[in-house]
Design a protein around this motif. Sequence first.
Motif, PDB file in Angstrom:
ATOM      1  N   GLN A  82      46.782  -9.618  17.392  1.00 47.20           N
ATOM      2  CA  GLN A  82      47.632  -9.994  16.267  1.00 47.20           C
ATOM      3  C   GLN A  82      47.857  -8.782  15.372  1.00 47.20           C
ATOM      4  N   PHE A  83      49.086  -8.675  14.864  1.00 47.62           N
ATOM      5  CA  PHE A  83      49.459  -7.583  13.966  1.00 47.62           C
ATOM      6  C   PHE A  83      49.848  -8.196  12.630  1.00 47.62           C
ATOM      7  N   ASN A 104      47.350  10.324  -0.613  1.00 47.32           N
ATOM      8  CA  ASN A 104      47.125  11.243   0.517  1.00 47.32           C
ATOM      9  C   ASN A 104      48.026  10.932   1.715  1.00 47.32           C
ATOM     10  N   GLY A 105      49.226  10.483   1.441  1.00 41.48           N
ATOM     11  CA  GLY A 105      50.196  10.322   2.517  1.00 41.48           C
ATOM     12  C   GLY A 105      49.996   9.126   3.418  1.00 41.48           C
ATOM     13  N   GLY A 106      49.121   8.228   3.095  1.00 42.80           N
ATOM     14  CA  GLY A 106      48.983   7.016   3.896  1.00 42.80           C
ATOM     15  C   GLY A 106      47.886   7.086   4.933  1.00 42.80           C
ATOM     16  N   LEU A 107      46.638   7.170   4.503  1.00 41.73           N
ATOM     17  CA  LEU A 107      45.504   7.145   5.414  1.00 41.73           C
ATOM     18  C   LEU A 107      45.220   5.713   5.846  1.00 41.73           C
ATOM     19  N   PRO A 108      44.465   5.537   6.961  1.00 37.98           N
ATOM     20  CA  PRO A 108      44.104   4.171   7.362  1.00 37.98           C
ATOM     21  C   PRO A 108      43.298   3.466   6.283  1.00 37.98           C
ATOM     22  N   VAL A 109      43.257   2.153   6.398  1.00 34.47           N
ATOM     23  CA  VAL A 109      42.555   1.339   5.405  1.00 34.47           C
ATOM     24  C   VAL A 109      41.063   1.643   5.471  1.00 34.47           C
ATOM     25  N   ASN A 110      40.461   1.812   4.301  1.00 36.36           N
ATOM     26  CA  ASN A 110      39.034   2.095   4.222  1.00 36.36           C
ATOM     27  C   ASN A 110      38.237   0.816   4.454  1.00 36.36           C
ATOM     28  N   TYR A 111      37.123   0.912   5.212  1.00 37.74           N
ATOM     29  CA  TYR A 111      36.280  -0.239   5.517  1.00 37.74           C
ATOM     30  C   TYR A 111      35.157  -0.401   4.502  1.00 37.74           C
ATOM     31  N   TYR A 112      35.433  -0.092   3.260  1.00 34.32           N
ATOM     32  CA  TYR A 112      34.418  -0.207   2.218  1.00 34.32           C
ATOM     33  C   TYR A 112      34.052  -1.680   2.021  1.00 34.32           C
ATOM     34  N   ASN A 113      32.745  -1.977   2.128  1.00 36.59           N
ATOM     35  CA  ASN A 113      32.221  -3.340   1.991  1.00 36.59           C
ATOM     36  C   ASN A 113      32.747  -4.291   3.062  1.00 36.59           C
ATOM     37  N   TYR A 114      33.202  -3.755   4.183  1.00 41.98           N
ATOM     38  CA  TYR A 114      33.696  -4.614   5.268  1.00 41.98           C
ATOM     39  C   TYR A 114      32.527  -5.228   6.026  1.00 41.98           C
ATOM     40  N   ILE A 122      38.748  -5.462  14.343  1.00 43.57           N
ATOM     41  CA  ILE A 122      39.818  -4.629  13.803  1.00 43.57           C
ATOM     42  C   ILE A 122      39.978  -3.424  14.721  1.00 43.57           C
ATOM     43  N   VAL A 123      41.098  -3.371  15.436  1.00 45.49           N
ATOM     44  CA  VAL A 123      41.346  -2.285  16.383  1.00 45.49           C
ATOM     45  C   VAL A 123      41.802  -1.031  15.646  1.00 45.49           C
ATOM     46  N   SER A 124      42.774  -1.178  14.756  1.00 45.82           N
ATOM     47  CA  SER A 124      43.289  -0.038  14.004  1.00 45.82           C
ATOM     48  C   SER A 124      43.947  -0.540  12.724  1.00 45.82           C
ATOM     49  N   THR A 125      44.130   0.375  11.790  1.00 46.94           N
ATOM     50  CA  THR A 125      44.792   0.059  10.526  1.00 46.94           C
ATOM     51  C   THR A 125      45.792   1.159  10.202  1.00 46.94           C
ATOM     52  N   GLY A 126      46.661   0.881   9.273  1.00 45.61           N
ATOM     53  CA  GLY A 126      47.653   1.852   8.847  1.00 45.61           C
ATOM     54  C   GLY A 126      48.260   1.447   7.523  1.00 45.61           C
ATOM     55  N   THR A 140      52.848  -1.267   2.236  1.00 45.65           N
ATOM     56  CA  THR A 140      52.400  -2.213   3.258  1.00 45.65           C
ATOM     57  C   THR A 140      51.185  -1.645   3.986  1.00 45.65           C
ATOM     58  N   PHE A 141      50.161  -2.464   4.116  1.00 44.78           N
ATOM     59  CA  PHE A 141      48.970  -2.128   4.883  1.00 44.78           C
ATOM     60  C   PHE A 141      48.979  -2.981   6.149  1.00 44.78           C
ATOM     61  N   SER A 142      48.898  -2.339   7.295  1.00 49.76           N
ATOM     62  CA  SER A 142      48.964  -3.046   8.576  1.00 49.76           C
ATOM     63  C   SER A 142      47.586  -3.100   9.217  1.00 49.76           C
ATOM     64  N   LEU A 143      47.302  -4.239   9.861  1.00 42.88           N
ATOM     65  CA  LEU A 143      46.025  -4.465  10.542  1.00 42.88           C
ATOM     66  C   LEU A 143      46.308  -4.906  11.968  1.00 42.88           C
ATOM     67  N   HIS A 144      45.672  -4.247  12.919  1.00 52.60           N
ATOM     68  CA  HIS A 144      45.751  -4.638  14.327  1.00 52.60           C
ATOM     69  C   HIS A 144      44.451  -5.346  14.666  1.00 52.60           C
ATOM     70  N   LEU A 145      44.533  -6.665  14.885  1.00 51.93           N
ATOM     71  CA  LEU A 145      43.355  -7.490  15.132  1.00 51.93           C
ATOM     72  C   LEU A 145      43.326  -7.933  16.587  1.00 51.93           C
ATOM     73  N   ARG A 146      42.135  -8.022  17.133  1.00 46.99           N
ATOM     74  CA  ARG A 146      41.959  -8.490  18.517  1.00 46.99           C
ATOM     75  C   ARG A 146      40.873  -9.560  18.527  1.00 46.99           C
ATOM     76  N   ARG A 147      41.191 -10.684  19.153  1.00 44.74           N
ATOM     77  CA  ARG A 147      40.259 -11.809  19.176  1.00 44.74           C
ATOM     78  C   ARG A 147      39.102 -11.534  20.150  1.00 44.74           C
ATOM     79  N   LYS A 148      37.907 -11.947  19.766  1.00 41.50           N
ATOM     80  CA  LYS A 148      36.763 -11.862  20.670  1.00 41.50           C
ATOM     81  C   LYS A 148      36.744 -13.106  21.553  1.00 41.50           C
ATOM     82  N   PRO A 149      36.936 -12.956  22.860  1.00 39.97           N
ATOM     83  CA  PRO A 149      37.175 -14.140  23.708  1.00 39.97           C
ATOM     84  C   PRO A 149      35.935 -14.807  24.281  1.00 39.97           C
ATOM     85  N   LEU A 150      34.732 -14.261  24.055  1.00 38.83           N
ATOM     86  CA  LEU A 150      33.555 -14.774  24.755  1.00 38.83           C
ATOM     87  C   LEU A 150      33.302 -16.246  24.452  1.00 38.83           C
TER      88      LEU A 150
END
Length: 323
Positions: A82-83, A104-114, A122-126, A140-150
């Motif tokens: 999911q995006f 700073n030109g748009g760094l990925p989202v910081n995982y502070y307190n994540y 979370i696969v990637s951020t932008g 806009t902050f984008s999140l690339h999410l992947r479901r854990k299928p187990l």
Amino acid sequence: MKIFCLYYPKYLHFFIFIIFFEQTEIWTPDIVLKNGVKKFEELGGDFYYLQLKPDGSVYWWPFQVFQSKCDMDITYFPFDDQFCNITFNSWSFSKYEVNLTLFNGGLPVNYYNYVENSVWDIVSTGAYASPELEVESEVTFSLHLRRKPLYYVMNLILPIILLGVINLFAFVIPADAGEKMSFSVTVFLAFAVFLSIISMQLPINSEKTSLMEMYLILQLTIGVATIAISSLQLRFHHRRPKRTVGRFLRGLVAIERCLRCKRCCHQSDSHKNGDYDAEDDEIDWNDVSSAIDFICFWTVLTFEIAIASVILIMLSNKVEYIL
């Protein structure tokens, strides 16, 4: 208002280092979460403080818990990606009045307190700002999410596959056993229960359909066909022996005997050529019932393998696209 000062006794001067203002005492832009779900309100609160530096810079670090929404593609559930976009903008001001930019030109989202989630990775951020030609100022902050299928593999997929295998054995149970119809109906109801469970797990979406839901609907269709065929088969099995077997049903018995052994197929050919014994015509209703079981078993097995192959090919194409 709070003031932090530096005092130098030698020169008897005070230097103002930082001034803290409450958010209600100084102007702040009305930045809101554009694609929120419950509340539509600006960032910040009455208990936040803003820092005012001697050079006129104002530093504001609002903290807030958001609930956003995003479009979901459930086609490959539970192996789906999911995006999601989280968009902030200034509601009252245009870009010419309040220009939101990225640090700073748009760094990925910081995982502070994540805190890691047990369902999503979370696969990637932008992050990116709106183009200069647009009037609205947005970030806009984008999140690339992947479901854990187990969890879904162990609790949904494997039981459904095993039920599909069990469904084949409706054509292995003899008609004299008396359990053929109850077995078929039980398997059908089990598939219906799993379909309702999956429907509760997925969001309501009329644009995309999950492959698992399509597989369950096909299994329900096979279950309905199995119940209908078993009903007709039991009807044939308990017919009076005096009633003659029709040509079509004799053809089914001939196909079943031909598939079982080449010798029977050779006898069927000799029957067509006129060289046969009287025993070749001795086909009763038990033979018809056995032929229906044999032909339906291999037909449904072939259909199940074809469905599983198509789904595996589609999932493998998705994995190759991700990699």
